[in-house]
Design an enzyme around this catalytic site. Structure first.
Site, mmCIF file in Angstrom:
data_model
loop_
_atom_site.group_PDB
_atom_site.id
_atom_site.type_symbol
_atom_site.label_atom_id
_atom_site.label_comp_id
_atom_site.label_asym_id
_atom_site.label_seq_id
_atom_site.Cartn_x
_atom_site.Cartn_y
_atom_site.Cartn_z
ATOM 1 N N LYS A 213 0.830 -1.207 0.000
ATOM 2 C CA LYS A 213 0.000 0.000 0.000
ATOM 3 C C LYS A 213 0.867 1.260 0.000
ATOM 4 C CE LYS A 213 -3.746 0.179 2.567
ATOM 5 N NZ LYS A 213 -4.667 0.351 3.715
ATOM 6 N N GLU A 219 10.223 -5.741 3.785
ATOM 7 C CA GLU A 219 10.452 -7.040 3.150
ATOM 8 C C GLU A 219 10.053 -7.011 1.673
ATOM 9 O OE1 GLU A 219 9.060 -7.932 7.455
ATOM 10 O OE2 GLU A 219 8.607 -6.487 5.866
ATOM 11 N N GLY A 274 -5.065 -4.995 5.498
ATOM 12 C CA GLY A 274 -4.301 -5.954 4.709
ATOM 13 C C GLY A 274 -4.870 -7.352 4.721
ATOM 14 N N ARG A 275 -5.289 -7.833 5.888
ATOM 15 C CA ARG A 275 -5.784 -9.211 5.978
ATOM 16 C C ARG A 275 -7.217 -9.331 5.470
ATOM 17 N NH1 ARG A 275 -4.756 -6.833 10.643
ATOM 18 N NH2 ARG A 275 -6.340 -6.558 12.258
ATOM 19 N N GLU A 360 -4.091 -11.985 14.053
ATOM 20 C CA GLU A 360 -3.706 -10.581 13.937
ATOM 21 C C GLU A 360 -4.893 -9.681 14.253
ATOM 22 O OE1 GLU A 360 -0.481 -8.946 11.135
ATOM 23 O OE2 GLU A 360 -2.342 -8.336 10.151
ATOM 24 N N HIS A 392 -2.020 -38.435 9.966
ATOM 25 C CA HIS A 392 -0.779 -39.170 10.183
ATOM 26 C C HIS A 392 0.273 -38.259 10.806
ATOM 27 C CE1 HIS A 392 -2.096 -42.761 7.932
ATOM 28 N NE2 HIS A 392 -2.854 -41.874 7.302
ATOM 29 N N LYS A 512 9.533 -4.607 14.195
ATOM 30 C CA LYS A 512 10.024 -3.891 13.014
ATOM 31 C C LYS A 512 10.986 -2.774 13.420
ATOM 32 C CE LYS A 512 5.896 -4.520 10.112
ATOM 33 N NZ LYS A 512 4.799 -3.794 9.408
#
Length: 549
Positions: A213, A219, A274-275, A360, A392, A512
Site C-alpha cells: 500500500k 520485506e 491488509g488481511r 492478527e 498421520h 520492526k
C-alpha cells in the site's frame, strides 16, 4: 501509571456474560454421547445452511440452551449496532480512526456505501474495471515484455495480507487457472524465497506484481529491488521495468521512482485492512490466474455472505454462530487452540490464511478503551493442515492428548478431480474423524474388541471433543468467497464479544522498529551498544558478525 490501570473490563460483569459462564459450569458434566442420546433431533436442530454452506454444529459441546444464551450475550455486547456501523462506513477502527469497509470491495454497482458522505462503490468498480482490462491484455497475449515476448510467468511480491490472501486464493482456485501461465509468490525477506521462485523463469517472459500500500514495506521492497536487479541483469535496459513490473499501491511517487508506469498502478483505500484485502487490487494475481469473470464470481460469493451476515437473525446467522462458538470454546470452556482441517487439497493454504485473519485481528490484550483484559481469554491459536495428511501427524494429540482442541472440518460433496474411489475415501475420513472425536471409544468397547487388558487404557478414546463440519457441494470461486467471508465476519463477532479492535495490529510494530535498529549494526563494525540492547542480543550480533567475517 497507565490510564487503564485499575479499570476492569465491563464485559465479564454483564449479566449475560455471567449467564453463559454459569451455563458452562452447569453443563460441564454432560458428554456428546449424553446429548445425542437424549435428543434424537440434535443433528437437525444444530445444522444451519446459507450461501452454499451447510454447517453442522451438533458435535459441539452445546445444549439446547447454549446458543440462545450466547445470542443474548452478543446482543448485550452491541453486536447489531457494530454490524450496522461497519456497513454504514463509520470509523469503527478507532485506534487508527478509519472506516472498515472490505464489504464495499464486493458490493454490486447498484449499492451505495458512504465514507464521510462519499459513495465509494463507483471507485471500487473503476479499479476492478482497470484490473480486468489489464488482465485481459496479459492473458490474451497483448501485454508483451520488453523484448516482445509474451508474459508466461507472474510473480506476486508482498507480505502478510498482500501474500497470504493471494497465495491462498490461487491455490484454492488453481483448478480454474490459466495453465499457460506460471504463478509464484514471494514474501519472505530470506533471499532463498526469491531465488527459488525465479530460478527457472525467463526474465523476458516474467511479470512482477509488487503489492505494498505504501510502497515502503521493508520485506516487500527488498524483494522488489532484487527482482528489479534480476530483470535488468538480463534485459539491460531501464525501460524494461515498465513492461515487467506493475504495482498494487497508493504511493504514486515511490512507484514511479521505482520505474513502474503509474498507469500500471492499481490502488485501494485506507479502509481496506491488509488481511481483509484479497478481494481488492491485492487480488490482481488471482484475477490474472482465473480471469475477470471468475474473479467477479468470487466477489459475488463474498457479497452473498455479507448480505446474510447483515440481515439474518442471529439465531440462524452462520458467521454469528461460528464466532460465538469460538468464544464459547476458548473463553468459557478454556480451549487454547482451534484446528481448521480442510479435506480438500486445494484449501491447503486456508489454515495459514486464517492464522493472520484471526490472530492478527483478535490477538489483543486491551479493550477498545485501552483497559487491560485480565479476567478472560481472547483469541485462541488457529492452526491446521489438510486431511488426510494431518491424520498421520497431529491427530493423535487431538484424539488422546490432554488438551481439548475444537476442530473445524471442511469438505465437499464433489471433487474437482474425480479419480476412482479417492473422494469417497477422503470424505469417509473427514466424517469418521469428527465422529471419533465426538464419541470416542470406551474401555468396555475396547475390551469387546478383544484387546489385552494391558492395552485397554492405551486404546481407549475419551471422546467428547468438539467439532463443526462445513460441507459444500463443490469448490468454486463463489463458494470460496462465501467461505472466507464466513470467517471474516466470525472474527468480527468475536471482537465484539471480547470488546477488542479486530482491525489494528500494533503488535507487529515493535519488532520492526528493533529490526531497523539492528540492521546497520549487523552490517557495521562498531561494538553493539548495551544501551540499545540487552546482553543476549548484543552477544548474538557479535557472533553473527564474527561468523560473516
Amino acid at each position: 501509571m497507565s490510564p487503564s490501570a485499575g479499570r476492569r473490563s465491563s464485559r465479564s460483569s454483564l449479566p449475560e456474560w455471567q449467564a453463559v459462564a454459569d451455563h458452562a459450569r452447569a453443563t460441564s458434566h454432560l458428554t456428546l454421547r449424553d446429548l445425542f442420546a437424549s435428543d434424537p433431533t440434535r443433528a437437525q436442530r444444530l445444522a444451519f445452511e446459507a450461501c452454499g454452506l451447510f454447517v453442522d454444529h451438533s458435535k459441539q459441546r452445546v445444549t439446547e440452551g447454549t446458543f440462545p444464551l450466547l445470542v443474548r450475550l452478543a446482543e448485550a455486547c452491541g453486536l447489531r449496532d457494530r454490524i450496522d456501523a461497519m456497513f454504514a462506513g463509520h470509523r469503527i477502527n478507532t485506534t487508527e480512526n478509519r472506516a472498515v469497509l472490505h464489504v464495499a470491495l464486493r458490493a454490486p454497482r447498484s449499492e451505495h456505501v458512504l465514507v464521510d458522505g462519499e459513495d465509494v462503490v463507483p471507485g471500487v468498480h473503476e479499479v476492478l474495471a482497470r484490473m480486468a482490462a489489464f488482465c485481459d491484455r496479459v492473458r490474451g497475449g497483448e501485454w508483451l515484455g520488453h523484448t516482445g515476448k509474451r508474459i508466461r510467468a507472474i510473480v506476486n511480491i508482498g507480505i502478510g495480507g498482500s501474500d497470504l490472501g493471494p497465495v491462498m486464493a490461487f491455490t484454492a482456485l488453481r483448478h480454474y487457472a490459466d495453465r499457460g501461465l506460471t504463478f509464484r509468490f514471494v514474501s519472505n525477506v530470506d533471499g532463498t524465497d526469491f531465488a527459488e521462485a525465479v530460478r527457472d523463469l525467463d526474465p523476458a517472459e516474467t511479470l512482477f506484481v509488487v503489492s505494498s500500500k505504501t510502497f515502503t514495506t521493508q520485506e516487500t521492497l527488498a524483494n522488489a529491488r532484487s527482482a528489479r536487479a534480476w530483470t535488468l541483469a538480463a534485459l539491460r535496459d531501464e525501460a524494461a521495468i515498465a513492461r515487467h513490473f506493475v504495482a498494487v499501491s497508493t504511493n504514486a511517487a515511490e512507484v514511479a521512482a521505482f520505474g513502474i508506469d503509474t498507469d500500471a498502478m492499481f490502488g485501494f483505500w485506507d479502509w481496506v485492512g491488509g488481511r481483509y484485502s484479497m478481494d481488492s487490487a491485492i487480488g490482481l494475481s488471482t484475477m490474472l490466474a482465473i480471469g475477470p469473470e471468475r474473479f467477479r464470481e468470487l466477489l459475488d460469493g463474498f457479497h452473498a455472505m455479507d448480505v446474510h451476515f447483515r440481515t439474518a437473525d442471529f439465531a440462524q446467522n452462520l458467521p454469528v454462530l461460528h464466532g460465538l462458538l469460538a468464544v464459547w470454546n476458548s473463553t468459557f470452556l478454556g480451549a487454547a487452540t482451534i484446528a481448521v482441517l480442510p479435506y480438500d487439497q486445494y484449501l491447503a493454504r486456508f489454515p495459514a490464511y486464517l492464522q493472520q485473519l484471526t490472530m492478527e485481528s483478535n490477538g489483543k490484550r486491551v479493550t477498545l478503551d485501552g483497559t487491560v483484559i485480565d479476567d478472560y481469554e481472547t483469541c485462541p491459536i488457529y492452526w491446521g493442515e489438510p486431511g488426510t495428511n494431518g491424520q498421520h501427524s497431529f491427530y493423535q494429540l487431538i484424539h488422546q492428548g490432554t488438551r481439548i482442541i475444537p476442530c473445524d472440518f471442511l469438505g465437499f460433496v464433489r471433487s474437482l478431480n474425480p479419480l476412482g474411489r479417492h473422494h469417497d475415501l477422503l470424505m469417509a475420513n473427514c466424517f469418521a474423524q469428527a465422529e471419533a472425536l465426538a464419541f470416542g471409544k470406551t474401555a468396555d468397547e475396547v475390551r469387546a474388541d478383544g484387546a489385552a487388558e494391558s492395552l485397554v487404557s492405551h486404546k481407549t478414546f475419551p471422546g467428547n471433543r468438539p467439532s463443526s463440519t462445513i460441507l459444500a457441494e463443490v469448490l468454486t470461486p463463489r463458494l470460496l468467497g462465501s467461505l472466507v467471508a464466513l470467517y471474516e465476519h466470525a472474527v468480527f463477532v468475536q471482537g465484539a464479544i471480547w470488546d477488542v479492535n479486530p482491525f489494528d495490529q500494533w503488535g507487529v510494530e515493535l519488532g520492526k522498529v528493533l529490526a531497523n535498529r539492528i540492521v546497520p549494526e549487523l552490517e557495521g563494525t562498531d561494538e553493539p551498544s548495551l544501551g540499545h540492547h540487552d546482553p543476549s542480543t548484543a552477544s548474538l550480533i557479535r557472533r553473527y558478525r564474527h561468523g560473516r567475517r
